[in-house]
Design a protein around this motif. Structure first.
Motif, PDB file in Angstrom:
ATOM      1  N   ASP A  42      86.921 -37.042  -3.006  1.00 16.57           N
ATOM      2  CA  ASP A  42      87.264 -38.396  -3.334  1.00 16.57           C
ATOM      3  C   ASP A  42      86.842 -39.290  -2.137  1.00 16.57           C
ATOM      4  N   LEU A  43      85.454 -38.952  -1.366  1.00 17.05           N
ATOM      5  CA  LEU A  43      85.159 -39.195  -0.055  1.00 17.05           C
ATOM      6  C   LEU A  43      83.848 -39.574  -1.312  1.00 17.05           C
ATOM      7  N   PRO A  44      83.264 -41.223   0.036  1.00 17.79           N
ATOM      8  CA  PRO A  44      82.033 -41.922  -1.120  1.00 17.79           C
ATOM      9  C   PRO A  44      80.794 -41.009  -1.187  1.00 17.79           C
ATOM     10  N   LEU A  45      80.138 -40.419  -1.958  1.00 16.83           N
ATOM     11  CA  LEU A  45      78.700 -39.708  -1.827  1.00 16.83           C
ATOM     12  C   LEU A  45      77.511 -40.572  -2.334  1.00 16.83           C
ATOM     13  N   GLU A  46      77.058 -40.634  -1.511  1.00 16.56           N
ATOM     14  CA  GLU A  46      75.331 -41.154  -2.142  1.00 16.56           C
ATOM     15  C   GLU A  46      74.212 -39.613  -2.263  1.00 16.56           C
ATOM     16  N   ILE A  47      73.335 -39.144  -2.604  1.00 17.22           N
ATOM     17  CA  ILE A  47      72.365 -38.446  -2.595  1.00 17.22           C
ATOM     18  C   ILE A  47      71.361 -38.716  -2.517  1.00 17.22           C
ATOM     19  N   LEU A  48      69.994 -38.117  -1.422  1.00 20.79           N
ATOM     20  CA  LEU A  48      69.229 -38.919  -0.764  1.00 20.79           C
ATOM     21  C   LEU A  48      68.108 -37.553  -1.213  1.00 20.79           C
ATOM     22  N   VAL A  49      66.787 -38.183  -2.208  1.00 19.34           N
ATOM     23  CA  VAL A  49      66.566 -36.983  -2.616  1.00 19.34           C
ATOM     24  C   VAL A  49      65.101 -37.388  -1.358  1.00 19.34           C
ATOM     25  N   VAL A  50      64.373 -36.707  -1.228  1.00 22.21           N
ATOM     26  CA  VAL A  50      63.688 -36.642  -0.393  1.00 22.21           C
ATOM     27  C   VAL A  50      61.976 -35.988  -0.640  1.00 22.21           C
ATOM     28  N   ASP A  51      61.352 -36.362  -1.895  1.00 21.92           N
ATOM     29  CA  ASP A  51      60.565 -36.161  -2.481  1.00 21.92           C
ATOM     30  C   ASP A  51      59.641 -35.837  -1.243  1.00 21.92           C
ATOM     31  N   ASP A  52      58.700 -34.723  -1.283  1.00 21.87           N
ATOM     32  CA  ASP A  52      57.526 -34.599  -0.927  1.00 21.87           C
ATOM     33  C   ASP A  52      55.778 -34.392  -2.039  1.00 21.87           C
ATOM     34  N   ASP A  53      55.991 -35.650  -2.636  1.00 24.71           N
ATOM     35  CA  ASP A  53      54.749 -35.709  -3.309  1.00 24.71           C
ATOM     36  C   ASP A  53      54.759 -35.077  -4.390  1.00 24.71           C
ATOM     37  N   SER A  54      55.247 -34.529  -4.824  1.00 24.07           N
ATOM     38  CA  SER A  54      55.050 -34.481  -6.234  1.00 24.07           C
ATOM     39  C   SER A  54      54.548 -34.531  -7.590  1.00 24.07           C
ATOM     40  N   ARG A  55      53.726 -34.260  -8.021  1.00 23.89           N
ATOM     41  CA  ARG A  55      52.704 -34.435  -9.145  1.00 23.89           C
ATOM     42  C   ARG A  55      53.558 -34.336 -10.858  1.00 23.89           C
ATOM     43  N   ASP A  56      54.559 -33.498 -10.732  1.00 20.18           N
ATOM     44  CA  ASP A  56      55.324 -33.340 -12.116  1.00 20.18           C
ATOM     45  C   ASP A  56      56.091 -34.494 -12.544  1.00 20.18           C
ATOM     46  N   GLY A  57      56.326 -35.315 -11.390  1.00 21.44           N
ATOM     47  CA  GLY A  57      57.547 -36.712 -12.492  1.00 21.44           C
ATOM     48  C   GLY A  57      58.667 -36.622 -11.275  1.00 21.44           C
ATOM     49  N   THR A  58      58.850 -35.820 -10.712  1.00 18.61           N
ATOM     50  CA  THR A  58      59.895 -36.169  -9.909  1.00 18.61           C
ATOM     51  C   THR A  58      60.447 -36.860  -9.799  1.00 18.61           C
ATOM     52  N   PRO A  59      59.362 -37.745  -9.369  1.00 22.39           N
ATOM     53  CA  PRO A  59      59.699 -39.615  -8.316  1.00 22.39           C
ATOM     54  C   PRO A  59      60.317 -40.091  -9.407  1.00 22.39           C
ATOM     55  N   ASP A  60      59.149 -39.938 -10.660  1.00 20.64           N
ATOM     56  CA  ASP A  60      59.634 -41.323 -11.688  1.00 20.64           C
ATOM     57  C   ASP A  60      60.822 -40.418 -11.756  1.00 20.64           C
ATOM     58  N   LEU A  61      61.475 -39.523 -12.513  1.00 19.81           N
ATOM     59  CA  LEU A  61      62.426 -38.797 -13.223  1.00 19.81           C
ATOM     60  C   LEU A  61      63.406 -39.691 -11.722  1.00 19.81           C
ATOM     61  N   VAL A  62      63.496 -39.082 -10.510  1.00 25.47           N
ATOM     62  CA  VAL A  62      64.789 -39.542  -9.792  1.00 25.47           C
ATOM     63  C   VAL A  62      65.104 -40.884  -9.760  1.00 25.47           C
ATOM     64  N   ARG A  63      64.022 -41.877  -9.740  1.00 27.90           N
ATOM     65  CA  ARG A  63      64.337 -43.205  -9.826  1.00 27.90           C
ATOM     66  C   ARG A  63      64.757 -43.904 -11.015  1.00 27.90           C
ATOM     67  N   ALA A  64      64.357 -43.491 -12.020  1.00 22.37           N
ATOM     68  CA  ALA A  64      65.555 -43.603 -13.928  1.00 22.37           C
ATOM     69  C   ALA A  64      67.170 -43.139 -13.129  1.00 22.37           C
ATOM     70  N   LEU A  65      67.108 -42.231 -12.754  1.00 18.26           N
ATOM     71  CA  LEU A  65      68.683 -41.652 -12.704  1.00 18.26           C
ATOM     72  C   LEU A  65      69.232 -42.550 -11.637  1.00 18.26           C
ATOM     73  N   ARG A  67      68.222 -46.181 -10.704  1.00 12.01           N
ATOM     74  CA  ARG A  67      68.079 -47.138 -11.679  1.00 12.01           C
ATOM     75  C   ARG A  67      69.297 -46.690 -11.995  1.00 12.01           C
ATOM     76  N   GLN A  68      70.099 -46.050 -12.712  1.00  6.35           N
ATOM     77  CA  GLN A  68      71.581 -45.941 -13.401  1.00  6.35           C
ATOM     78  C   GLN A  68      72.188 -45.544 -12.645  1.00  6.35           C
ATOM     79  N   ASP A  69      72.680 -45.174 -11.524  1.00  6.57           N
ATOM     80  CA  ASP A  69      73.709 -44.811 -10.064  1.00  6.57           C
ATOM     81  C   ASP A  69      73.543 -44.972  -9.308  1.00  6.57           C
ATOM     82  N   PRO A  70      74.048 -45.977  -8.659  1.00  5.26           N
ATOM     83  CA  PRO A  70      73.148 -46.404  -6.904  1.00  5.26           C
ATOM     84  C   PRO A  70      73.587 -45.824  -6.068  1.00  5.26           C
ATOM     85  N   ARG A  71      74.423 -44.014  -6.652  1.00  2.00           N
ATOM     86  CA  ARG A  71      75.018 -42.917  -5.378  1.00  2.00           C
ATOM     87  C   ARG A  71      73.673 -42.530  -5.269  1.00  2.00           C
ATOM     88  N   ILE A  72      72.517 -42.700  -5.445  1.00  2.00           N
ATOM     89  CA  ILE A  72      71.481 -41.528  -5.874  1.00  2.00           C
ATOM     90  C   ILE A  72      70.168 -43.330  -4.974  1.00  2.00           C
TER      91      ILE A  72
END
Length: 75
Positions: A42-65, A67-72
């Motif tokens: 029931d608590l407001p939720l935020e997910i903070l992804v701290v990426d350590d310079d991934s080269r496999d597209g992780t940052p782009d995937l998280v950015r896309a998510l 854009r769909q959900d402001p909690r990310i």
């Protein structure tokens, strides 16, 4: 002096922040984030992804998510 009840109330009102450190988690990050978004809290939720310079597209995937959900957010 702040009472224990006041501190508990303050914590509850502020919500829940989950910090996910990542490095090359492109294959699993979507599932992890979606699972966390469905915790059923029931608590407001935020997910903070701290990426350590991934080269496999992780940052782009998280950015896309994000854009769909402001909690990310990605750092």
């Amino acid at each position: 002096m702040t009472s224990i009840k006041e501190r508990e109330r303050s914590t509850i009102q502020s919500g829940l922040s989950i910090v996910l450190p990542t490095f090359n988690e492109g294959g699993s990050i979507r599932q992890v984030i979606e699972s966390l978004l469905h915790l059923g809290t029931d608590l407001p939720l935020e997910i903070l992804v701290v990426d350590d310079d991934s080269r496999d597209g992780t940052p782009d995937l998280v950015r896309a998510l994000a854009r769909q959900d402001p909690r990310i957010r990605i750092i």
